[in-house]
Design an enzyme around this catalytic site. Structure first.
Site, PDB file in Angstrom:
ATOM      1  CG  HIS A 374     -11.209   8.039  31.932  1.00 23.35           C
ATOM      2  ND1 HIS A 374     -10.856   7.196  30.906  1.00 23.35           N
ATOM      3  CD2 HIS A 374     -12.555   8.097  31.902  1.00 23.35           C
ATOM      4  CE1 HIS A 374     -11.942   6.790  30.274  1.00 23.35           C
ATOM      5  NE2 HIS A 374     -12.987   7.322  30.870  1.00 23.35           N
ATOM      6  CE  LYS A 567       2.855  10.309  25.931  1.00 22.04           C
ATOM      7  NZ  LYS A 567       2.129   9.114  26.249  1.00 22.04           N
ATOM      8  NE  ARG A 568      -4.067  18.716  26.136  1.00 20.78           N
ATOM      9  CZ  ARG A 568      -5.200  19.432  26.147  1.00 20.78           C
ATOM     10  NH1 ARG A 568      -6.153  19.178  25.268  1.00 20.78           N
ATOM     11  NH2 ARG A 568      -5.363  20.408  27.003  1.00 20.78           N
ATOM     12  CE  LYS A 573      -0.907  13.227  29.277  1.00 24.22           C
ATOM     13  NZ  LYS A 573      -1.384  11.851  29.015  1.00 24.22           N
ATOM     14  CB  THR A 678      -5.065   4.753  24.198  1.00 23.70           C
ATOM     15  OG1 THR A 678      -5.265   6.158  24.071  1.00 23.70           O
ATOM     16  CG2 THR A 678      -6.041   4.189  25.201  1.00 23.70           C
ATOM     17  CE  LYS A 682      -4.711   5.567  19.759  1.00 26.98           C
ATOM     18  NZ  LYS A 682      -5.090   6.914  20.214  1.00 26.98           N
TER      19      LYS A 682
HETATM   20  C1  4GP Z   1      -7.049   9.965  30.476  1.00 29.50           C
HETATM   21  C2  4GP Z   1      -5.864   9.317  31.173  1.00 29.50           C
HETATM   22  O1  4GP Z   1      -4.967  10.315  31.594  1.00 29.50           O
HETATM   23  C3  4GP Z   1      -5.172   8.356  30.207  1.00 29.50           C
HETATM   24  O2  4GP Z   1      -4.156   7.679  30.878  1.00 29.50           O
HETATM   25  C4  4GP Z   1      -6.184   7.351  29.670  1.00 29.50           C
HETATM   26  O3  4GP Z   1      -5.591   6.537  28.692  1.00 29.50           O
HETATM   27  C5  4GP Z   1      -7.360   8.093  29.045  1.00 29.50           C
HETATM   28  O4  4GP Z   1      -7.947   8.950  30.024  1.00 29.50           O
HETATM   29  C6  4GP Z   1      -8.435   7.146  28.553  1.00 29.50           C
HETATM   30  O5  4GP Z   1      -8.826   6.260  29.558  1.00 29.50           O
HETATM   31  N1  4GP Z   1      -7.737  10.833  31.397  1.00 29.50           N
HETATM   32  C7  4GP Z   1      -8.173  12.046  31.034  1.00 29.50           C
HETATM   33  C8  4GP Z   1      -8.857  12.847  32.091  1.00 29.50           C
HETATM   34  O6  4GP Z   1      -8.039  12.494  29.920  1.00 29.50           O
HETATM   35  O7  4GP Z   1      -9.230  14.017  31.799  1.00 29.50           O
HETATM   36  O8  4GP Z   1      -9.049  12.323  33.196  1.00 29.50           O
END
Ligand code: 4GP
Length: 838
Positions: A374, A567-568, A573, A678, A682
């Site tokens: 991810h 978002k976080r 970001k 994601t 949405k």
């Molecule tokens: C997140 C990614 O940062 C995000 O782009 C992606 O949409 C999401 O996973 C689901 O695939 N990664 C994390 C991480 O949260 O901790 O690696």
């Protein structure tokens, strides 16, 4: 023994074993029954929360019936199942979704309405199940919804944390964290399975011996043990009888106390050990895209993977098949590297306990597992120090070293005399102390590795897993673009729009087949339809404006452009870039004459998101946003032309209100850093346009909706390295507009500038790793383009409709089907309604 029952007993069971009818009276009876018995309340002292509990318990009865039926029929047929191992499941609220998926939303609303409660208030009484950080956990929740809806035999495995992600409050502009003890009130959406209790071991030593054939064998003699208790969370599919399961493990002390300390009179120590056991599942680590590195985190990971594998293996063994059939019966998906220890644990079970030889066992293991990556951020790559690992899991360490040895021997054979290559690919990093690279272990132990959007999957092939692609060939590395469930993110969150879509398309089949939204393309120019479309957007904006008033005390006009970034909070970001551009906008407005001001497009800039508690720079970004908001919102020279809002404690339920209300949302990560995203999906699904970089899934969204319906800016992923190099070594000057903004902060326009110095220094020339300066000019231009486009409302509504109409690809149903067909090789299994026992 059921087989020994006389016929009368079986007949009696079958007569009684009927699903409750779904008429309003039966439903009301069950609600009242739960009020007066389970909850021990009376009608006259009931509040919305009690009503919520009663409706939840009543819906839960139905869910359990479906769940039982599903699990019973699956046990009998024993098809291949997939197990989704995820340390995070960000489920949010369950009731609305449960009622929707059961097909009983309207009748429950009517039922509780007649009993004197409004369903909206009842739904609001539920708190979020927030066992996740961000979209990695929310993705898992969407996938569970799709797996059940598409009738795939699937189980999720995770941890039942006592504390989910912390609650965020804003105090004097700063983030403050408070514990989220979500189990304060009983959780009606889980079934405690106190009968399922699995011993999990840690520490100790390894005993090696020769078996009767003279083969050296190893046995782990553990030094500590705890119990894993199962809690099951039923996940109903939409419009189907299938109801899948997420099994969450809770740690408990073993009942047998440490007798040595006990007998030595050390009662306190044995109680202390018991408390340690409970700690394992006490709290979710609040890190997103960063590695925690704590011993307790490693304990969590082993505890969870060992309990889950024990369960999976036990289920497999019931069928008395040969071990070589294991991969035909079981697919295990690793959601990130967090569950990678499962690979080692299965190898240990097969070799040490089941006495298979190493190679046969390894063949089974690698055919069973698949791994989703991810992120490519280096700070997120999990590594465990060898000494710590050895102390907690001595036998597993040996197995990791053996896996590595055999793997590197094969690499060496293929690419002889390349020591650098071996060093790069090794599962063990030669550092002080040595480190175990979990991503390498996950790749070596899996048959497929996937990224989560096309660009990201290409990036991992070209960067972090490049050597592995050369060794294994590229077939092992695939892409599955993320998706979201249309049930929660359109049907539930934006019910009015959902009704309009159903009315327009003549059926609600789109809820299960999102490509049908394409039918809306025909309506793009239909004035009546456009009007209805925009009226719904406005109503959603009014709802959000009310929430902002209530939570932040800020008055915003629903006629302004709503610009959202939720978002976080993370440097990659670039919320920092967003607030810097807001300052630029503020300064520009202040410099205008009244006549010029009349042409400014009013905007409300809305932020939300949590920063990891130890992430200093991210927390300063929150502070800066709030300081800017304080000044801008009170400046009479600005008025309604610009408002800035930080909504505290962003979570799934808030997203359900914010997403349908946005005109534009920002997904502005430095190209190549956001694996997918994601929330971008949405927003667009709800007719919101996006302003973004060519990163993650933005690129595929652009391909689907067309470049006229999206605002793109900034450098491309392949340009990033050169830009970084240029700024470091060629003295590229800082963007002039950005200089002006920084000067305003440094002058003290927004509180004491000293506060923000550490933040500003991240932009020092040569250090601006996320390329804010390089992208700033094109970002400002893109923002102007947004303003201009929004002014032309006749065109804007068309863009908005086109957005929704062309988002079919991003349904999590599509993602899950790709996993099922290409990675797991599982087939749907339809549960039949109301089977009789035999
Ligand atoms: C997140 C990614 O940062 C995000 O782009 C992606 O949409 C999401 O996973 C689901 O695939 N990664 C994390 C991480 O949260 O901790 O690696």
């Amino acid at each position: 023994e059921r087989s020994k029952w006389p016929k009368e007993t079986i007949d009696l069971w079958n007569r009684l074993y009927k699903k409750d009818a779904a008429d309003i009276e039966t439903i009301q009876k069950s609600i009242v029954h739960h009020v007066t018995t389970t909850l021990a309340r009376a009608a006259y002292n009931m509040d919305n929360f009690t009503a919520y509990q009663a409706v939840a318990l009543s819906a839960r009865d139905r869910l359990i019936a479906q769940w039982n039926e599903t699990q019973g029929q699956l046990s009998k047929a024993d098809p291949k199942r997939v197990y989704y191992l995820s340390l995070e499941f960000l489920l949010g609220r369950s009731m609305d979704n449960a009622l929707l998926n059961l097909g009983l939303k309207d009748v429950y609303a009517k039922g509780i309405g007649q009993l004197g409660f409004r369903m909206e208030d009842v739904v609001e009484s539920e708190s979020d199940a927030a066992l996740g950080n961000g979209n990695l956990g929310r993705l898992a929740a969407c996938y569970m919804d799709s797996l059940a809806t598409l009738e795939y035999p699937a189980w999720g495995y995770g941890l039942r944390y006592n504390y989910g992600i912390f609650q965020q409050r804003i105090i004097e502009g700063y983030q403050a964290e408070f514990p989220d003890y979500w189990l304060n009130f009983d959780n009606p959406w889980e079934l405690p399975r106190l009968d399922i209790s699995i011993p999990i071991y840690f520490a100790g030593h390894v005993h090696s011996f020769q078996d009767e054939y003279g083969v050296t064998r190893h046995k782990w003699v553990p030094g500590q043990s705890v119990q894993a208790i199962a809690y099951d969370v039923p996940i109903p599919g939409y419009d189907t009888e299938n109801c899948n399961n997420i099994r969450l493990w809770r740690s408990k002390p073993t009942r047998v106390f440490d007798l040595t300390s006990f007998n030595e009179g050390n009662y306190e120590k044995s109680v202390e050990d018991a408390t340690q056991a409970e700690k394992i599942t006490s709290v979710l680590y609040p890190n997103d895209n960063t590695m925690a590195g704590k011993e307790l985190r490693l304990k969590q990971q082993y505890f969870w993977t060992a309990a889950s594998l024990h369960d999976i293996v036990r289920r497999f063994k019931k069928s008395q098949r040969d071990w070589s059939d294991f991969p035909e019966q079981v697919a295990i998906q690793l959601n990130d590297t967090h569950p990678t220890l499962a690979i080692v644990e299965l190898q240990r079970i097969l070799v040490d306990e089941e006495q298979l030889n190493w190679d046969d066992a390894w063949e089974i293991v690698t055919r069973t597992f698949a791994f989703t990556n991810h992120t490519v951020l280096p700070e997120a790559m999990e590594k465990w120090s060898v000494p710590m690992f050895e102390y907690l899991l001595p036998r597993h360490l040996q197995i990791v070293f053996d896996i590595n040895l055999f793997f590197l021997q094969k690499v060496e054979k293929r690419f002889p005399n390349d020591r650098e290559l071996l060093k790069r690919m090794s599962i063990i990093e030669e550092a002080q102390p040595q480190q175990i690279r979990m991503a390498h272990l996950a790749v070596v132990g899996s048959h497929k590795v996937n990224g989560v959007a096309a660009l990201h999957s290409n990036l991992i092939r070209d960067t972090i897993f490049k050597d592995f692609v050369e060794y294994y060939g590229s077939d092992k590395f695939v892409n599955v673009t993320n998706g979201i469930t249309s049930r929660r993110w359109l049907n539930q969150a934006n019910h009015k729009l959902s009704e309009l879509i159903t009315e327009t398309l003549g059926s609600d089949a789109w809820i299960k087949d999102l490509d049908l939204l394409k039918g809306l393309n025909k309506k793009v120019d239909d004035k009546v339809f456009q009007k209805k479309w925009m009226a719904i957007k406005r109503a959603n904006k009014v709802r959000l404006a009310e929430l902002i008033k209530e939570r932040c005390g800020i008055e915003v006009s629903p006629d302004a452009l709503f610009d959202v970034q939720v978002k976080r909070i993370h440097e990659y970001k670039r919320q920092f870039m967003n607030i810097l551009a807001v300052i630029h906008r503020y300064r520009t407005i202040k410099s205008l004459t009244p006549a010029q001001k009349a042409n400014v497009q009013p905007r409300v800039v809305i932020f939300g998101g949590k920063a990891a508690p130890g992430y200093y720079v991210a927390k300063l970004v929150i502070k800066l946003i709030n300081s800017v908001a304080n000044v801008v919102n009170q400046d009479p020279a600005v008025g309604d032309l610009l408002k800035v809002v930080f909504i505290p404690d962003y979570n799934v339920s808030l997203a359900e209100v914010i997403v349908p209300a946005s005109d534009i949302s920002q997904h502005i990560s430095t190209a190549g850093t956001e694996a997918s995203g994601t929330s971008n999906m949405k927003f667009v699904l709800n007719g919101g346009l996006i302003l973004g970089t060519m990163d993650g899934a933005n690129i595929e969204i652009l391909e689907e909706i067309g470049e006229d319906n999206i605002f793109i800016f900034g450098c491309l992923a392949h340009e990033v390295e050169d830009l970084r190099y240029a700024q470091r070594y060629r003295g590229v000057p800082m963007d002039p507009a950005l200089q002006g903004v920084l000067a305003a902060i440094e002058k003290g326009t927004f509180e004491d500038p000293k506060i923000f110095q550490p933040l500003i220094s991240t932009l020092t020339i040569g250090k601006d790793y996320y390329l804010i300066s390089a992208d700033f000019a094109s970002y400002l231009r893109a923002n102007q383009a947004v303003d201009a486009a929004y002014k032309d409302q006749d065109e804007w509504v068309k863009k908005s409709i086109r957005c929704t109409a062309n988002m079919g690809k991003f349904s999590s149903d599509r993602s899950v089907k790709e996993y099922a067909d290409n990675i797991w090789h599982i087939k749907p299994f339809k549960v039949v309604d109301n089977q009789q026992i035999d």
